[in-house]
Motif scaffolding. Structure first.
Motif, PDB file in Angstrom:
ATOM      1  N   ALA A  90       0.324   4.650   2.853  1.00  0.00           N
ATOM      2  CA  ALA A  90      -0.263   3.980   4.007  1.00  0.00           C
ATOM      3  C   ALA A  90      -0.188   4.871   5.244  1.00  0.00           C
ATOM      4  O   ALA A  90       0.638   5.780   5.336  1.00  0.00           O
ATOM      5  CB  ALA A  90       0.462   2.658   4.261  1.00  0.00           C
TER       6      ALA A  90
ATOM      7  N   CYS B  94       4.842   4.460   3.918  1.00  0.00           N
ATOM      8  CA  CYS B  94       4.267   5.634   4.568  1.00  0.00           C
ATOM      9  C   CYS B  94       4.944   6.908   4.062  1.00  0.00           C
ATOM     10  O   CYS B  94       6.177   6.984   4.043  1.00  0.00           O
ATOM     11  CB  CYS B  94       4.443   5.538   6.081  1.00  0.00           C
ATOM     12  SG  CYS B  94       3.595   4.127   6.829  1.00  0.00           S
TER      13      CYS B  94
ATOM     14  N   LEU C 280       0.039   4.295  12.477  1.00  0.00           N
ATOM     15  CA  LEU C 280       0.034   2.831  12.421  1.00  0.00           C
ATOM     16  C   LEU C 280       0.525   2.226  13.741  1.00  0.00           C
ATOM     17  O   LEU C 280      -0.011   1.206  14.204  1.00  0.00           O
ATOM     18  CB  LEU C 280       0.915   2.351  11.268  1.00  0.00           C
ATOM     19  CG  LEU C 280       0.407   2.682   9.857  1.00  0.00           C
ATOM     20  CD1 LEU C 280       1.419   2.226   8.810  1.00  0.00           C
ATOM     21  CD2 LEU C 280      -0.946   2.026   9.591  1.00  0.00           C
TER      22      LEU C 280
ATOM     23  N   LEU D 235       3.799  -1.587   3.935  1.00  0.00           N
ATOM     24  CA  LEU D 235       3.155  -0.292   4.102  1.00  0.00           C
ATOM     25  C   LEU D 235       4.176   0.814   3.853  1.00  0.00           C
ATOM     26  O   LEU D 235       5.072   1.052   4.657  1.00  0.00           O
ATOM     27  CB  LEU D 235       2.578  -0.193   5.518  1.00  0.00           C
ATOM     28  CG  LEU D 235       1.506  -1.248   5.832  1.00  0.00           C
ATOM     29  CD1 LEU D 235       1.363  -1.450   7.339  1.00  0.00           C
ATOM     30  CD2 LEU D 235       0.168  -0.837   5.233  1.00  0.00           C
TER      31      LEU D 235
ATOM     32  N   HIS E 117       0.845  -1.187   0.000  1.00  0.00           N
ATOM     33  CA  HIS E 117       0.000   0.000   0.000  1.00  0.00           C
ATOM     34  C   HIS E 117       0.886   1.245   0.000  1.00  0.00           C
ATOM     35  O   HIS E 117       1.616   1.508   0.961  1.00  0.00           O
ATOM     36  CB  HIS E 117      -0.909   0.012   1.226  1.00  0.00           C
ATOM     37  CG  HIS E 117      -1.895   1.139   1.241  1.00  0.00           C
ATOM     38  ND1 HIS E 117      -2.547   1.549   2.396  1.00  0.00           N
ATOM     39  CD2 HIS E 117      -2.350   1.954   0.252  1.00  0.00           C
ATOM     40  CE1 HIS E 117      -3.357   2.556   2.091  1.00  0.00           C
ATOM     41  NE2 HIS E 117      -3.242   2.818   0.805  1.00  0.00           N
TER      42      HIS E 117
ATOM     43  N   ASP F 118      -4.919  -0.732   4.824  1.00  0.00           N
ATOM     44  CA  ASP F 118      -3.739  -0.953   5.669  1.00  0.00           C
ATOM     45  C   ASP F 118      -3.819  -2.301   6.375  1.00  0.00           C
ATOM     46  O   ASP F 118      -2.817  -3.020   6.502  1.00  0.00           O
ATOM     47  CB  ASP F 118      -3.611   0.170   6.702  1.00  0.00           C
ATOM     48  CG  ASP F 118      -3.072   1.460   6.098  1.00  0.00           C
ATOM     49  OD1 ASP F 118      -2.480   1.399   5.004  1.00  0.00           O
ATOM     50  OD2 ASP F 118      -3.244   2.525   6.726  1.00  0.00           O
TER      51      ASP F 118
END
Length: 354
Positions: free
Chosen positions: A119, A146, A155, A144, A116, A138
């Motif tokens: 994220a 970010c 997160l 992930l 993702h 997520d």
């Protein structure tokens, strides 16, 4: 590694343009692209493939319209068929649209790992469909990427540090795109406003589908245009139709939606950005323009904390005052909040080493 990338909306085309380029340059990766069709008119879809050099989608699903549930369900069915046929090693999804959620869910059901990009973003407003899409995507992803430290912190607070996932601070691929395409910016046809205008966008359902909020925003736009600086509003046909049906009158410079390169040209010359978009908040920052956001929350809280963005909701007085105070101010990126334009190579490198 065989990647299957899923896109469907304007911001995703822009992000995919630089990541797909980095994937090709990295080597060792192959990519096929599904375009769900979520944005389907020329200015919101095809023009981005033409302008940005994104590889043409291998699969065009042409799914748009209907309720959130209907659209997402149809996407889920068609994306699953493609995945079963293609058997990718990993699925790559972007952002927070219905296309994002459908792609992640289809992959998770088939036990295909999901990466993702973007994220960890949270607006903490569960009435926004995008917030639901972000959270669920997520949860279904094992990789992930970010864009900011704030996203990583979100997160961590949600317990992801105890999950079998990899969380990486990649920076924001939107900044990569802005820097790469800035030199190719092009003037929109028929443009005749001097520099220093207010560049506005208005499309979010929480504003357009609420008559009270919409009237307040239209009032603010008219006041700003008549007393502060000319307002230029590229307006999507859907929003234009809603405004007409509600009997409101916009006294601003209206143009049709523009392509990404034209939007960059406008960002380079405006004095302030007034928006309810998520991506445009960042684009204003990338080009050192102050931003006033017509929303009650934003996922880009670091811009508010840095003083680059002011949240005003739909309050006409607050919007007008913020624009008056911020017009023509230069915004500085002293802390390199979004990675400085190196996110796409970072992502491609990590995908190649999986």
């Amino acid at each position: 590694m065989k990647l299957l990338t899923i896109v469907g909306a304007r911001p995703q085309f822009i992000k995919a343009s630089v990541v797909s380029k980095a994937i090709i340059e990295q080597g060792g990766l192959s990519e096929k692209i599904i375009h769900t069709g979520q944005h389907f008119d020329t200015n919101m879809s095809e023009i981005f493939f033409d302008q940005l050099g994104i590889p043409r989608p291998d699969f065009q699903l042409d799914i748009h319209g209907g309720s959130h549930g209907e659209m997402t369900g149809r996407m889920l069915m068609e994306i699953e068929r493609v995945m079963i046929h293609e058997k990718p090693d990993r699925v790559l999804v972007y952002g927070d649209t219905n296309s994002t959620l459908a792609g992640a869910l289809a992959a998770a059901k088939l036990h295909i790992p999901v990466a993702h990009i973007e994220a960890g973003l949270r607006s903490f407003n569960m009435r926004m469909p995008e917030e639901i899409n972000r959270i669920l995507t997520d949860q279904m992803s094992d990789l992930l990427f970010c864009p900011t430290q704030t996203a990583i912190t979100n997160l961590t607070k949600e317990g992801f540090s105890d999950k079998p996932v990899k969380i990486l601070k990649s920076g924001d691929v939107m900044q990569d795109s802005a820097m790469f395409f800035a030199r190719r910016a092009s003037k929109p046809e028929g443009f005749n406003i001097s520099d220093g205008f207010v560049l506005a966008t208005l499309h979010r359902a929480e504003n357009t589908d609420d008559r009270i909020r919409l009237k307040s925003i239209v009032d603010a736009l008219n006041i700003i245009h008549n007393t502060v600086a000319p307002v230029l509003l590229p307006l999507h046909p859907r929003t234009r139709k809603i405004i007409e049906e509600t009997g409101l009158a916009l006294e601003v410079n209206l143009i049709d939606p523009v392509g990404y390169l034209e939007m960059i040209w406008l960002l380079q010359r405006c004095g302030l950005v007034l928006t309810d978009s998520g991506g445009v908040q960042k684009e204003a920052f990338f080009f050192s323009r102050p931003c006033v956001t017509m929303r009650d929350q934003t996922e880009w809280v670091e811009l508010v904390e840095a003083g680059a963005n002011v949240l005003c909701g739909a309050d006409s007085c607050l919007i007008t005052a913020a624009v008056r105070d911020g017009i023509n101010r230069i915004v500085q990126d002293n802390e390199h909040l979004y990675g400085g334009g190196q996110a796409a190579p970072f992502i491609a490198d990590h995908l190649s080493r999986l």
